[in-house]
Design a protein around this motif. Structure first.
Motif, short mmCIF file in Angstrom:
data_model
loop_
_atom_site.label_atom_id
_atom_site.label_comp_id
_atom_site.label_asym_id
_atom_site.label_seq_id
_atom_site.Cartn_x
_atom_site.Cartn_y
_atom_site.Cartn_z
N MET A 1 -4.76 -21.36 57.59
CA MET A 1 -5.67 -20.11 57.99
C MET A 1 -5.73 -19.22 56.73
SD MET A 1 -4.12 -19.30 61.80
CE MET A 1 -5.08 -17.97 61.76
N VAL A 2 -6.81 -18.47 56.48
CA VAL A 2 -6.85 -17.76 55.28
C VAL A 2 -6.34 -16.44 55.92
CG1 VAL A 2 -8.70 -16.27 54.21
CG2 VAL A 2 -9.22 -18.65 54.79
N PRO A 3 -5.31 -15.65 55.07
CA PRO A 3 -4.50 -14.70 55.43
C PRO A 3 -5.25 -13.30 55.45
CG PRO A 3 -4.14 -15.36 53.15
CD PRO A 3 -4.90 -16.51 53.65
N GLU A 4 -5.08 -12.27 56.21
CA GLU A 4 -5.88 -11.16 56.14
C GLU A 4 -5.18 -10.28 54.97
OE1 GLU A 4 -8.71 -8.99 57.28
OE2 GLU A 4 -8.22 -10.72 58.30
N ILE A 5 -6.15 -9.84 54.34
CA ILE A 5 -5.72 -8.99 53.20
C ILE A 5 -6.08 -7.51 53.23
CG2 ILE A 5 -5.02 -9.11 50.66
CD1 ILE A 5 -7.11 -11.34 50.48
N ASN A 6 -5.07 -6.64 53.41
CA ASN A 6 -5.74 -5.34 53.67
C ASN A 6 -5.39 -4.47 52.39
OD1 ASN A 6 -6.46 -5.64 56.40
ND2 ASN A 6 -4.36 -5.85 56.82
N ASN A 7 -4.38 -4.61 51.77
CA ASN A 7 -4.07 -3.78 50.47
C ASN A 7 -3.39 -4.42 49.23
OD1 ASN A 7 -4.14 -0.94 51.85
ND2 ASN A 7 -2.70 -2.14 53.25
N VAL A 8 -4.02 -4.19 48.03
CA VAL A 8 -3.66 -4.94 46.91
C VAL A 8 -3.47 -4.03 45.76
CG1 VAL A 8 -4.64 -6.31 45.18
CG2 VAL A 8 -5.38 -6.95 47.23
N SER A 9 -2.25 -4.07 45.40
CA SER A 9 -1.69 -3.45 44.02
C SER A 9 -2.05 -4.12 42.85
CB SER A 9 -0.39 -2.79 44.41
OG SER A 9 -0.28 -1.98 45.08
N VAL A 10 -2.60 -3.47 41.85
CA VAL A 10 -2.76 -4.14 40.59
C VAL A 10 -2.03 -3.16 39.51
CG1 VAL A 10 -4.61 -4.88 38.69
CG2 VAL A 10 -5.08 -4.92 41.17
N VAL A 11 -1.10 -3.82 38.88
CA VAL A 11 -0.11 -3.12 37.81
C VAL A 11 -1.02 -3.34 36.44
CG1 VAL A 11 1.82 -2.45 37.11
CG2 VAL A 11 1.62 -3.18 39.58
N GLY A 12 -1.38 -2.28 35.86
CA GLY A 12 -2.12 -2.44 34.68
C GLY A 12 -3.81 -1.88 34.65
N LEU A 25 -12.09 -5.11 45.37
CA LEU A 25 -12.98 -3.83 45.87
C LEU A 25 -14.22 -4.61 46.29
CD1 LEU A 25 -12.26 -1.36 43.03
CD2 LEU A 25 -11.59 -1.18 45.50
N GLN A 26 -14.85 -5.60 45.61
CA GLN A 26 -16.15 -6.25 46.18
C GLN A 26 -15.86 -6.96 47.47
OE1 GLN A 26 -17.13 -6.99 41.50
NE2 GLN A 26 -18.25 -8.32 43.04
N GLY A 27 -14.47 -7.33 47.78
CA GLY A 27 -14.27 -8.01 48.97
C GLY A 27 -14.05 -6.88 50.04
N ASN A 81 4.09 2.93 44.37
CA ASN A 81 3.09 2.59 45.59
C ASN A 81 2.76 1.43 45.49
OD1 ASN A 81 2.47 5.37 45.96
ND2 ASN A 81 1.35 5.90 44.37
N VAL A 82 3.41 0.43 45.03
CA VAL A 82 3.25 -0.98 45.32
C VAL A 82 3.91 -1.48 46.76
CG1 VAL A 82 3.16 -1.78 42.93
CG2 VAL A 82 5.44 -1.87 44.48
N SER A 83 4.32 -0.37 47.31
CA SER A 83 5.27 -0.88 48.48
C SER A 83 4.37 -1.03 49.85
CB SER A 83 6.09 0.52 49.01
OG SER A 83 5.19 1.73 49.31
N THR A 84 3.17 -0.41 49.55
CA THR A 84 2.32 -0.79 50.96
C THR A 84 1.55 -2.11 50.71
OG1 THR A 84 0.68 0.29 49.94
CG2 THR A 84 2.11 1.28 51.56
N ALA A 85 1.72 -3.10 49.66
CA ALA A 85 0.63 -4.06 49.20
C ALA A 85 0.98 -5.11 49.99
CB ALA A 85 0.76 -4.01 47.84
N ASP A 86 0.17 -6.00 50.34
CA ASP A 86 0.19 -7.31 50.89
C ASP A 86 0.34 -8.43 49.63
OD1 ASP A 86 -0.43 -6.78 53.56
OD2 ASP A 86 -2.52 -6.47 52.82
N ILE A 87 -0.25 -8.13 48.55
CA ILE A 87 -0.20 -8.85 47.16
C ILE A 87 -0.30 -7.57 46.08
CG2 ILE A 87 -2.58 -9.34 47.23
CD1 ILE A 87 -2.07 -11.61 45.31
N VAL A 88 0.78 -8.07 45.01
CA VAL A 88 0.79 -6.98 44.00
C VAL A 88 0.53 -8.09 42.57
CG1 VAL A 88 2.17 -5.77 42.11
CG2 VAL A 88 2.69 -5.63 44.72
N ILE A 89 -0.68 -7.77 41.81
CA ILE A 89 -0.87 -8.64 40.79
C ILE A 89 -0.50 -7.92 39.38
CG2 ILE A 89 -2.92 -9.66 39.75
CD1 ILE A 89 -4.50 -9.81 42.34
N GLU A 90 0.51 -8.31 38.61
CA GLU A 90 0.63 -7.63 37.50
C GLU A 90 -0.35 -7.94 36.23
OE1 GLU A 90 1.66 -8.61 33.66
OE2 GLU A 90 2.70 -9.80 35.12
N ALA A 91 -0.61 -6.98 35.44
CA ALA A 91 -1.69 -7.30 34.38
C ALA A 91 -1.54 -6.50 33.37
CB ALA A 91 -3.00 -7.05 34.89
N VAL A 92 -0.13 -6.41 32.91
CA VAL A 92 0.20 -5.84 31.73
C VAL A 92 0.02 -6.61 30.66
CG1 VAL A 92 1.81 -4.27 33.24
CG2 VAL A 92 2.59 -6.22 32.15
#
Length: 311
Positions: A1-12, A25-27, A81-92
């Motif tokens: 099943m495709v998971p529901e994503i509500n919040n994403v954090s991008v670090v960088g 955002l486009q999604g 503020n990553v505390s509410t994310a379903d997924i965190v993507i680090e891009a440093v």
């Protein structure tokens, strides 16, 4: 099943970070873009708006939706503020010690269920995630610039990554219209950069040996391999040509291909002479345009291509 994503954090909030943020955002996903620099966050936000406006010119995004889309973006200088994310993507930036430190900090704030991924072009995923308390929920995701346009994402498992994490990230990326490819072994450069650097090594050798000019070498690649590779990968093309034919050519050609294990003298001399490409005005070509103008033109060409592919 495709998971529901509500919040994403991008670090960088650099070029890759803002592109990844734009993709989600486009999604219609809520995105928090985090960076220690407020000016970087401001530039990142402006870059996203500019990219969305450019996409709208090529029929790839609705101009009327830009303001509404940007309402889903939150900017923050606090990594907590990553505390509410379903997924965190680090891009440093591509520094192993920096990524390790950022990963440990991310883990200290997010829940056990949160996925954590690193956007890296070739650093070891094992080394980045090994210091985590729960490395099984961490994975590598190599996006390609511009991250909102290029379809492919290389997904790289570490030796710790769970199958649940792998399945979830693959499903998430498909949900935002990416083409994720799973890489089972954490090898330097993954797939794309290994093939790209093998091509570049031979191109440098041909230029260094005086076989042809840089422009002519690029023309050969663009108007032969480049055109065909969009529709047929190298292994499939060998099937079409016949593996016996490839075998015969390999027997006489492989021994003549460049196989050095260090950067070429030509590349080394250019770096030493500060001929670094467009950012210094000279590399293999002379550049008299602003880098941003060139990148925008190249991106516009990609947008036109993607628009054609969608049709």
């Amino acid at each position: 099943m495709v998971p529901e994503i509500n919040n994403v954090s991008v670090v960088g909030a650099g070029t890759m970070g803002s592109g990844i943020a734009q993709l989600f955002l486009q999604g219609n996903v809520n995105v928090t873009m985090i960076d220690a620099s407020e000016s970087a966050l401001t530039r990142g936000r402006q870059k996203i708006i500019g990219q969305l406006e450019q996409l709208s010119q090529y029929g790839l995004f609705d101009q009327n939706m830009i303001s509404e889309t940007m309402e889903h973006l939150t900017l923050s200088t606090r990594i907590s503020n990553v505390s509410t994310a379903d997924i965190v993507i680090e891009a440093v930036p591509e520094k192993l010690s920096l990524k390790q430190d950022v990963f440990k900090e991310i883990e200290s704030y997010c829940s056990r269920e949160t996925l954590i991924s690193t956007n890296t072009s070739g650093l070891s995923i094992n080394q980045i995630v090994c210091a985590l308390e729960h490395p099984e929920r961490a994975i590598g995701t190599h996006f390609f610039m511009p991250a909102d346009v290029i379809p492919l994402v290389e997904v790289i498992k570490s030796e710790y990554t769970s199958s649940s994490t792998t399945n979830r990230i693959m499903a998430i990326l498909k949900k935002v219209n990416k083409k994720p490819v799973l890489i089972h072994k954490d090898i330097p450069g993954f797939i794309a950069n290994r093939i790209q650097h093998a091509l570049m090594r031979e191109a440098l050798y041909l230029a260094e040996s005086g076989v042809a000019s840089a422009e002519d070498i690029d023309t050969v690649v663009r108007y032969s391999l480049g055109v065909r590779l969009l529709f047929t990968g190298p292994l499939e093309q060998r099937d079409l040509n016949g593996l016996d034919i490839h075998y015969d050519i390999a027997n006489y050609l492989y021994g003549n291909l460049e196989n050095r294990s260090s950067p070429s003298d030509l590349l080394t001399s250019k770096v030493e002479n500060n001929e670094l490409g467009i950012k210094t005005g000279k590399g293999f070509y002379e550049w008299d345009e602003e880098p941003e103008a060139v990148l925008q033109r190249k991106n516009a060409q990609l947008y036109e291509l993607m628009h054609w592919l969608e049709k």
